[in-house]
Design a protein around this motif. Structure first.
Motif, PDB file in Angstrom:
ATOM      1  N   SER A   1       0.812  -1.225   0.000  1.00 29.22           N
ATOM      2  CA  SER A   1       0.000   0.000   0.000  1.00 29.22           C
ATOM      3  C   SER A   1       0.839   1.266   0.000  1.00 29.22           C
ATOM      4  O   SER A   1       0.406   2.301  -0.473  1.00 29.22           O
ATOM      5  CB  SER A   1      -0.923   0.015   1.227  1.00 29.22           C
ATOM      6  N   ARG A   2       2.041   1.184   0.572  1.00 22.49           N
ATOM      7  CA  ARG A   2       2.858   2.403   0.747  1.00 22.49           C
ATOM      8  C   ARG A   2       4.294   1.997   1.049  1.00 22.49           C
ATOM      9  O   ARG A   2       4.606   0.800   1.098  1.00 22.49           O
ATOM     10  CB  ARG A   2       2.289   3.289   1.872  1.00 22.49           C
TER      11      ARG A   2
ATOM     12  N   ILE B   1       8.014   0.883   1.286  1.00 21.48           N
ATOM     13  CA  ILE B   1       8.888   0.003   0.503  1.00 21.48           C
ATOM     14  C   ILE B   1       8.077  -0.873  -0.455  1.00 21.48           C
ATOM     15  O   ILE B   1       8.460  -1.076  -1.607  1.00 21.48           O
ATOM     16  CB  ILE B   1       9.741  -0.841   1.482  1.00 21.48           C
TER      17      ILE B   1
ATOM     18  N   ARG C   1      -4.879  -3.705   1.872  1.00 26.32           N
ATOM     19  CA  ARG C   1      -6.081  -4.092   2.630  1.00 26.32           C
ATOM     20  C   ARG C   1      -7.169  -3.025   2.667  1.00 26.32           C
ATOM     21  O   ARG C   1      -8.164  -3.211   3.354  1.00 26.32           O
ATOM     22  CB  ARG C   1      -5.690  -4.526   4.048  1.00 26.32           C
TER      23      ARG C   1
ATOM     24  N   ASP D   1      -5.313  -8.960   4.103  1.00 21.94           N
ATOM     25  CA  ASP D   1      -4.835  -8.515   5.416  1.00 21.94           C
ATOM     26  C   ASP D   1      -4.014  -9.667   5.963  1.00 21.94           C
ATOM     27  O   ASP D   1      -4.574 -10.712   6.324  1.00 21.94           O
ATOM     28  CB  ASP D   1      -6.022  -8.180   6.319  1.00 21.94           C
TER      29      ASP D   1
ATOM     30  N   VAL E   1       6.425  -8.085   2.216  1.00 23.88           N
ATOM     31  CA  VAL E   1       6.902  -6.776   2.694  1.00 23.88           C
ATOM     32  C   VAL E   1       6.117  -6.288   3.907  1.00 23.88           C
ATOM     33  O   VAL E   1       6.627  -5.513   4.714  1.00 23.88           O
ATOM     34  CB  VAL E   1       6.808  -5.723   1.555  1.00 23.88           C
TER      35      VAL E   1
ATOM     36  N   TYR F   1       9.427  -6.235  18.035  1.00 24.52           N
ATOM     37  CA  TYR F   1       9.731  -6.244  16.593  1.00 24.52           C
ATOM     38  C   TYR F   1      10.981  -7.080  16.326  1.00 24.52           C
ATOM     39  O   TYR F   1      11.009  -7.901  15.398  1.00 24.52           O
ATOM     40  CB  TYR F   1       9.951  -4.803  16.154  1.00 24.52           C
TER      41      TYR F   1
ATOM     42  N   LYS G   1      11.070 -10.363  13.886  1.00 27.51           N
ATOM     43  CA  LYS G   1      11.857 -10.470  12.650  1.00 27.51           C
ATOM     44  C   LYS G   1      12.896 -11.602  12.762  1.00 27.51           C
ATOM     45  O   LYS G   1      13.225 -12.250  11.758  1.00 27.51           O
ATOM     46  CB  LYS G   1      12.532  -9.140  12.323  1.00 27.51           C
TER      47      LYS G   1
ATOM     48  N   VAL H   1      15.271   3.056   6.173  1.00 21.69           N
ATOM     49  CA  VAL H   1      14.630   3.673   5.016  1.00 21.69           C
ATOM     50  C   VAL H   1      13.592   4.702   5.457  1.00 21.69           C
ATOM     51  O   VAL H   1      12.800   4.458   6.377  1.00 21.69           O
ATOM     52  CB  VAL H   1      13.934   2.585   4.154  1.00 21.69           C
TER      53      VAL H   1
ATOM     54  N   THR I   1      10.486   5.984   5.568  1.00 24.26           N
ATOM     55  CA  THR I   1       9.076   5.641   5.356  1.00 24.26           C
ATOM     56  C   THR I   1       8.353   5.998   6.651  1.00 24.26           C
ATOM     57  O   THR I   1       8.977   6.466   7.607  1.00 24.26           O
ATOM     58  CB  THR I   1       8.904   4.122   5.105  1.00 24.26           C
TER      59      THR I   1
HETATM   60  N1  LIG Z   1      11.723   1.605   6.982  1.00 24.04           N
HETATM   61  C1  LIG Z   1      12.753   0.984   7.534  1.00 24.04           C
HETATM   62  O1  LIG Z   1      13.761   1.608   7.912  1.00 24.04           O
HETATM   63  C2  LIG Z   1      12.723  -0.510   7.702  1.00 24.04           C
HETATM   64  C3  LIG Z   1      13.863  -1.111   8.268  1.00 24.04           C
HETATM   65  C4  LIG Z   1      13.884  -2.491   8.409  1.00 24.04           C
HETATM   66  C5  LIG Z   1      12.801  -3.241   7.990  1.00 24.04           C
HETATM   67  N2  LIG Z   1      11.699  -2.637   7.449  1.00 24.04           N
HETATM   68  C6  LIG Z   1      10.604  -3.502   7.001  1.00 24.04           C
HETATM   69  O2  LIG Z   1      10.209  -3.120   5.696  1.00 24.04           O
HETATM   70  C7  LIG Z   1       8.835  -3.504   5.495  1.00 24.04           C
HETATM   71  C8  LIG Z   1       8.066  -2.319   4.906  1.00 24.04           C
HETATM   72  O3  LIG Z   1       8.089  -1.273   5.862  1.00 24.04           O
HETATM   73  P1  LIG Z   1       8.032   0.280   5.444  1.00 24.04           P
HETATM   74  O4  LIG Z   1       9.285   0.902   5.950  1.00 24.04           O
HETATM   75  O5  LIG Z   1       7.636   0.426   4.041  1.00 24.04           O
HETATM   76  O6  LIG Z   1       6.889   0.756   6.445  1.00 24.04           O
HETATM   77  P2  LIG Z   1       5.446   1.411   6.232  1.00 24.04           P
HETATM   78  O7  LIG Z   1       5.513   2.530   5.269  1.00 24.04           O
HETATM   79  O8  LIG Z   1       4.982   1.648   7.613  1.00 24.04           O
HETATM   80  O9  LIG Z   1       4.616   0.227   5.519  1.00 24.04           O
HETATM   81  C9  LIG Z   1       4.189  -0.896   6.226  1.00 24.04           C
HETATM   82  C10 LIG Z   1       3.425  -1.733   5.220  1.00 24.04           C
HETATM   83  O10 LIG Z   1       2.987  -2.940   5.849  1.00 24.04           O
HETATM   84  C11 LIG Z   1       1.595  -3.081   5.574  1.00 24.04           C
HETATM   85  N3  LIG Z   1       0.893  -3.830   6.596  1.00 24.04           N
HETATM   86  C12 LIG Z   1       0.947  -3.678   7.938  1.00 24.04           C
HETATM   87  N4  LIG Z   1       0.098  -4.537   8.532  1.00 24.04           N
HETATM   88  C13 LIG Z   1      -0.517  -5.220   7.523  1.00 24.04           C
HETATM   89  C14 LIG Z   1      -1.514  -6.220   7.476  1.00 24.04           C
HETATM   90  N5  LIG Z   1      -2.054  -6.719   8.594  1.00 24.04           N
HETATM   91  N6  LIG Z   1      -1.897  -6.696   6.275  1.00 24.04           N
HETATM   92  C15 LIG Z   1      -1.371  -6.205   5.125  1.00 24.04           C
HETATM   93  N7  LIG Z   1      -0.426  -5.255   5.100  1.00 24.04           N
HETATM   94  C16 LIG Z   1      -0.017  -4.766   6.290  1.00 24.04           C
HETATM   95  C17 LIG Z   1       1.081  -1.639   5.537  1.00 24.04           C
HETATM   96  O11 LIG Z   1      -0.217  -1.616   4.963  1.00 24.04           O
HETATM   97  P3  LIG Z   1      -1.363  -0.557   5.470  1.00 24.04           P
HETATM   98  O12 LIG Z   1      -1.150   0.696   4.661  1.00 24.04           O
HETATM   99  O13 LIG Z   1      -2.647  -1.258   5.148  1.00 24.04           O
HETATM  100  O14 LIG Z   1      -1.154  -0.328   6.933  1.00 24.04           O
HETATM  101  C18 LIG Z   1       2.180  -1.014   4.691  1.00 24.04           C
HETATM  102  O15 LIG Z   1       1.999  -1.304   3.329  1.00 24.04           O
HETATM  103  C19 LIG Z   1       8.314  -3.975   6.849  1.00 24.04           C
HETATM  104  O16 LIG Z   1       8.330  -5.374   6.904  1.00 24.04           O
HETATM  105  C20 LIG Z   1       9.335  -3.395   7.824  1.00 24.04           C
HETATM  106  O17 LIG Z   1       9.418  -4.154   9.013  1.00 24.04           O
HETATM  107  C21 LIG Z   1      11.636  -1.287   7.292  1.00 24.04           C
END
Ligand SMILES: NC(=O)c1ccc[n+]([C@@H]2O[C@H](COP(=O)([O-])OP(=O)(O)OC[C@H]3O[C@@H](n4cnc5c(N)ncnc54)[C@H](OP(=O)(O)O)[C@@H]3O)[C@@H](O)[C@H]2O)c1
Length: 222
Positions: free
Chosen positions: A10-11, A13, A33, A52, A77, A145, A149, A176, A178
């Motif tokens: 959805s948003r 990464i 979702r 979801d 993701v 968290y 992971k 990243v 986000t």
């Molecule tokens: N950003 C960083 O620095 C970083 C570092 C290490 C790891 N990560 C990992 O990278 C991945 C993406 O994170 P991001 O940084 O892009 O964060 P984000 O912008 O907060 O995005 C989180 C994503 O997960 C989805 N999500 C959460 N719960 C869900 C559910 N129950 N069903 C379906 N989708 C769900 C969200 O969808 P909704 O819009 O519906 O909530 C959104 O698309 C995650 O696994 C995160 O742990 C990120």
């Protein structure tokens, strides 16, 4: 034309993976979702699916929604980051949110999606985190968290043995910018995803089931 599946698009990464693979001419199936996110994915050129990952009934529908597909690159993701450290017990809600989103959802996706990845002799990457590392852990920030992971990494390492014709990896995206990573993060989603796509394309059989940084650097130890 390769077929790409992005679960949690959805948003952040996930959406950036969609944007880049569509721009490259791939066929992209992407999950979200909410109605608004599904419409945004359609507008971006993807085939949207409602999932979801924290709802077992919802994610178990992936199998029939993807029936007959051969998937060259699948990406798990979706992720949730409850705050908190080891000075307080996690609430049940925070624990369930992290474990259901980051671990149970992935464990439910694997038996449904990995055979479709095997059919294409493709790759299945799970977005983990450097915070999952047990070796060299620097604080308990994001305690729940970190635990989730690390569990995801084990799910990937062990599942690899059951899907020999697919290449599974746990992949850290770096830190990243986000909603989850915040404004101080050094990498944009575009930079992280560009590097991860290159890393995924360059994976070799010796990296099956391992934990790799966004730029391809192996973590070596967990
Ligand atoms: N950003 C960083 O620095 C970083 C570092 C290490 C790891 N990560 C990992 O990278 C991945 C993406 O994170 P991001 O940084 O892009 O964060 P984000 O912008 O907060 O995005 C989180 C994503 O997960 C989805 N999500 C959460 N719960 C869900 C559910 N129950 N069903 C379906 N989708 C769900 C969200 O969808 P909704 O819009 O519906 O909530 C959104 O698309 C995650 O696994 C995160 O742990 C990120």
């Amino acid at each position: 034309m390769p077929t790409i599946l992005v679960i949690g698009a959805s948003r952040g990464i996930g959406f950036e993976f969609v944007r880049q693979y569509v721009a490259d001419g791939a066929r992209v199936i992407a999950t979200a979702r909410t109605d608004a996110a599904l419409e945004q994915l359609r507008a971006a050129g993807a085939e949207p699916l409602r999932v979801d990952v924290a709802d077992p009934a919802s994610i178990s529908a992936l199998a029939w929604q993807l029936d007959g597909e051969k998937i060259d690159v699948a990406l798990y993701v979706a992720g949730a980051f409850p705050e908190g450290d080891a000075r307080q017990p996690p609430t049940k809600d925070a624990f369930d949110q992290a474990m259901h989103t980051n671990v149970l959802g992935a464990m439910q996706a694997i038996p449904q999606v990995a055979p479709l990845v095997e059919a294409a002799r493709g790759r299945f990457a799970f977005i983990s985190s450097r915070m999952a590392r047990i070796d060299g852990v620097e604080s308990s920030r994001g305690w729940t968290y970190r635990v989730s992971k690390a569990a995801l990494n084990m799910a990937v390492a062990s599942a690899q043995l059951d899907y020999p014709d697919a290449l599974l990896v746990a992949l850290s995206p770096g830190w990243v910018r986000t909603a989850m990573g915040g404004d101080a993060a050094p990498l944009t989603a575009e930079q992280s995803v560009t590097a991860m796509r290159r890393t995924i394309a360059a994976l070799t059989p010796s990296q099956r089931g391992t934990f790799v940084d966004y730029d391809g650097t192996p973590f070596g130890t967990w």
